[in-house]
Design a protein around this motif. Structure first.
Motif, PDB file in Angstrom:
ATOM      1  N   ASN A 169      33.987  52.336  56.471  1.00  0.00           N
ATOM      2  CA  ASN A 169      34.059  50.693  56.573  1.00  0.00           C
ATOM      3  C   ASN A 169      33.865  50.276  55.376  1.00  0.00           C
ATOM      4  OD1 ASN A 169      34.185  50.161  59.583  1.00  0.00           O
ATOM      5  ND2 ASN A 169      32.525  51.499  59.576  1.00  0.00           N
ATOM      6  N   THR A 170      33.001  50.840  54.584  1.00  0.00           N
ATOM      7  CA  THR A 170      32.752  50.230  53.303  1.00  0.00           C
ATOM      8  C   THR A 170      33.131  50.885  51.912  1.00  0.00           C
ATOM      9  OG1 THR A 170      30.392  50.942  53.249  1.00  0.00           O
ATOM     10  CG2 THR A 170      30.747  49.041  54.007  1.00  0.00           C
ATOM     11  N   CYS A 171      33.077  52.482  51.892  1.00  0.00           N
ATOM     12  CA  CYS A 171      33.372  53.061  50.736  1.00  0.00           C
ATOM     13  C   CYS A 171      34.892  52.844  50.080  1.00  0.00           C
ATOM     14  CB  CYS A 171      32.910  54.485  50.718  1.00  0.00           C
ATOM     15  SG  CYS A 171      34.335  55.501  51.704  1.00  0.00           S
ATOM     16  N   VAL A 172      35.727  52.355  51.120  1.00  0.00           N
ATOM     17  CA  VAL A 172      37.031  52.173  50.525  1.00  0.00           C
ATOM     18  C   VAL A 172      37.163  50.756  49.878  1.00  0.00           C
ATOM     19  CG1 VAL A 172      38.189  53.460  52.404  1.00  0.00           C
ATOM     20  CG2 VAL A 172      38.068  51.233  52.598  1.00  0.00           C
ATOM     21  N   TYR A 188      21.833  51.364  50.965  1.00  0.00           N
ATOM     22  CA  TYR A 188      23.245  51.293  50.810  1.00  0.00           C
ATOM     23  C   TYR A 188      23.653  49.851  51.117  1.00  0.00           C
ATOM     24  CZ  TYR A 188      23.515  56.274  50.304  1.00  0.00           C
ATOM     25  OH  TYR A 188      23.531  57.509  49.802  1.00  0.00           O
ATOM     26  N   LEU A 189      24.825  49.377  50.722  1.00  0.00           N
ATOM     27  CA  LEU A 189      25.343  48.155  50.859  1.00  0.00           C
ATOM     28  C   LEU A 189      25.790  48.072  52.549  1.00  0.00           C
ATOM     29  CD1 LEU A 189      28.174  46.396  49.024  1.00  0.00           C
ATOM     30  CD2 LEU A 189      28.531  47.087  51.461  1.00  0.00           C
ATOM     31  N   ARG A 190      25.472  46.927  53.165  1.00  0.00           N
ATOM     32  CA  ARG A 190      25.770  46.836  54.638  1.00  0.00           C
ATOM     33  C   ARG A 190      26.690  45.615  54.718  1.00  0.00           C
ATOM     34  NH1 ARG A 190      20.773  48.478  58.396  1.00  0.00           N
ATOM     35  NH2 ARG A 190      20.863  50.779  57.499  1.00  0.00           N
ATOM     36  N   MET A 191      27.608  45.772  55.707  1.00  0.00           N
ATOM     37  CA  MET A 191      28.587  44.327  55.777  1.00  0.00           C
ATOM     38  C   MET A 191      29.247  44.178  57.210  1.00  0.00           C
ATOM     39  SD  MET A 191      32.116  44.041  53.514  1.00  0.00           S
ATOM     40  CE  MET A 191      32.906  45.211  54.436  1.00  0.00           C
ATOM     41  N   ASP A 192      29.295  42.948  57.645  1.00  0.00           N
ATOM     42  CA  ASP A 192      29.897  42.654  58.719  1.00  0.00           C
ATOM     43  C   ASP A 192      31.104  42.270  58.357  1.00  0.00           C
ATOM     44  OD1 ASP A 192      31.214  41.383  60.922  1.00  0.00           O
ATOM     45  OD2 ASP A 192      29.198  40.587  61.781  1.00  0.00           O
TER      46      ASP A 192
END
Ligand code: ACO
Length: 346
Positions: free
Chosen positions: A173-176, A233-237
């Motif tokens: 969900n985030t690494c890309v 680590y970065l978290r995001m909605d």
């Protein structure tokens, strides 16, 4: 940038508030991207994703990742050296260094002090600011205030990130979405020169949870448990971030244009925060920005947070998409939430 300035075509909105005669010019820009390229195909070997998914959802094709022993201050210093060269000034002339970053080399000392040492800016004061992806515009506005108040003559503003260190490389969900890099601008008062016409900033701490890195601060210092829980680590909605980004960037851009009494059609180059092509297109659509006006490089670098518009500004200048006398609109959005926009008469 040393060509004589054409006659002013646009009024400086600062003049209305009594700041006549103290403009703030951007006399040089520079950027640095690490050498290592990671393509979508490379990521598809690490997580369950595909080139097609990433391009259709984000527009990103590849990103740059810094080497293990290359830190945010190294990226920032490399960008700063190029900006100094383009401005034709020496590091010793810099009075103040502002580094915008969410990935400092370490909690303290500031990355700005480490950059100061690396470029040899002996007389400069130095500090970091943290406004996530909006950091570069916040830095421009802070730098401009020091110049307009006659406190300093020459300010170096850097947006630099090594986001690869706060990404969970197992989370598709985030690494890309993210990459590493740095961009820099040198601000100076030049009596005959054009410059920043306005910069506006905004924040909404009610939505702090949309984008965050919970671990590593006073609320949740590093422990074995916090590392296991992946709190560093970065978290995001993603969906809510998307909606808020489109709205905030539109509002910020409209505010900056209104302050300068400009129409969007008068802007030569619009440089939005390079987070996601669909966000950029939605903002451009609402503002009435044409494809010719829009500058996009996120397919090559992904989202580099505070470095994003700084890198794009440098590339737009290098590619001669911006020339003396042109009007440029920068517009950003990031964690905080934070947002901002700036109009520059180049
Ligand atoms: N590859 C394949 N599938 C994926 C990937 C991936 N890399 N990532 C998520 N998916 C899956 C999800 O798991 C989900 O599957 P499910 O339906 O089985 O649960 C499906 O794809 C759809 O996911 P959505 O979240 O609905 O996808 P969406 O179209 O919203 O796109 C994205 C996700 C790209 C993250 C989008 O929401 C976005 O761009 N948001 C803004 C992010 C952003 O710009 N953040 C930075 C802001 S600035 C800063 O300060 C850092």
């Amino acid at each position: 940038m040393s060509a004589p300035a054409p006659a002013r075509k646009f009024k400086n909105p600062r003049a209305k508030h009594g700041f006549q005669g103290r403009t703030c010019s951007i006399i040089g820009v520079g950027s640095y991207l690490p050498e290592r390229i990671v393509t979508n195909a490379d990521l598809a070997l690490m997580v369950d994703t595909s080139d097609e998914w990433i391009i259709s959802r984000t527009g990103i094709k590849e990103r740059r990742l810094a080497a293990k022993d290359q830190y945010t201050s190294d990226l920032g210093a490399a960008a700063a050296k190029r900006a100094l060269e383009n401005a034709g000034i020496l590091a010793e002339e810099i009075d103040l260094i502002i580094v915008a970053t969410i990935t400092p080399d370490m909690p303290f000392p500031s990355t700005a002090c480490l950059v100061q040492q690396k470029i040899g800016a002996r007389k400069a004061a130095a500090f970091d600011i943290e406004a996530a992806c909006s950091g570069f515009i916040f830095g421009l506005e802070i730098g401009q205030q020091f110049i307009m108040s006659r406190t300093y003559n020459t300010v170096l503003v850097i947006g630099a990130e090594k986001l690869s260190t706060i990404i969970d490389w197992k989370d598709r969900n985030t690494c890309v979405l993210f990459g590493d890099g740095a961009g820099a601008a040198i601000l100076q008062h030049r009596p005959d020169a054009h410059g920043l016409l306005t910069a506006c900033m905004g924040s909404d701490g009610n939505k702090a949870d949309l984008l965050s890195m919970p671990g590593g601060g006073s609320k949740c210092p590093a422990t074995m448990e916090s590392v296991h829980a992946k709190l560093h680590y970065l978290r995001m909605d993603g969906k809510e971030t998307f909606k808020n980004a489109v709205n905030a960037m539109y509002v910020a851009a409209e505010e900056a244009l209104r302050r300068c009494e400009l129409e969007i059609g008068q802007i030569k180059c619009v440089i939005p925060h390079q987070a996601n092509r669909r966000i950029i297109d939605a903002v451009a659509d609402r503002l009435g920005v044409t494809e010719q006006q829009l500058f996009v490089n996120l397919h090559r670098y992904g989202n580099t947070s505070a470095a994003s518009v700084a890198i794009a500004l440098d590339e737009a200048v290098q590619e001669k998409r911006i020339e003396r006398g042109d009007l440029v609109l920068l517009v950003v959005f990031g964690a905080g939430l934070t947002w901002g926009a700036a109009v520059i008469e180049w």
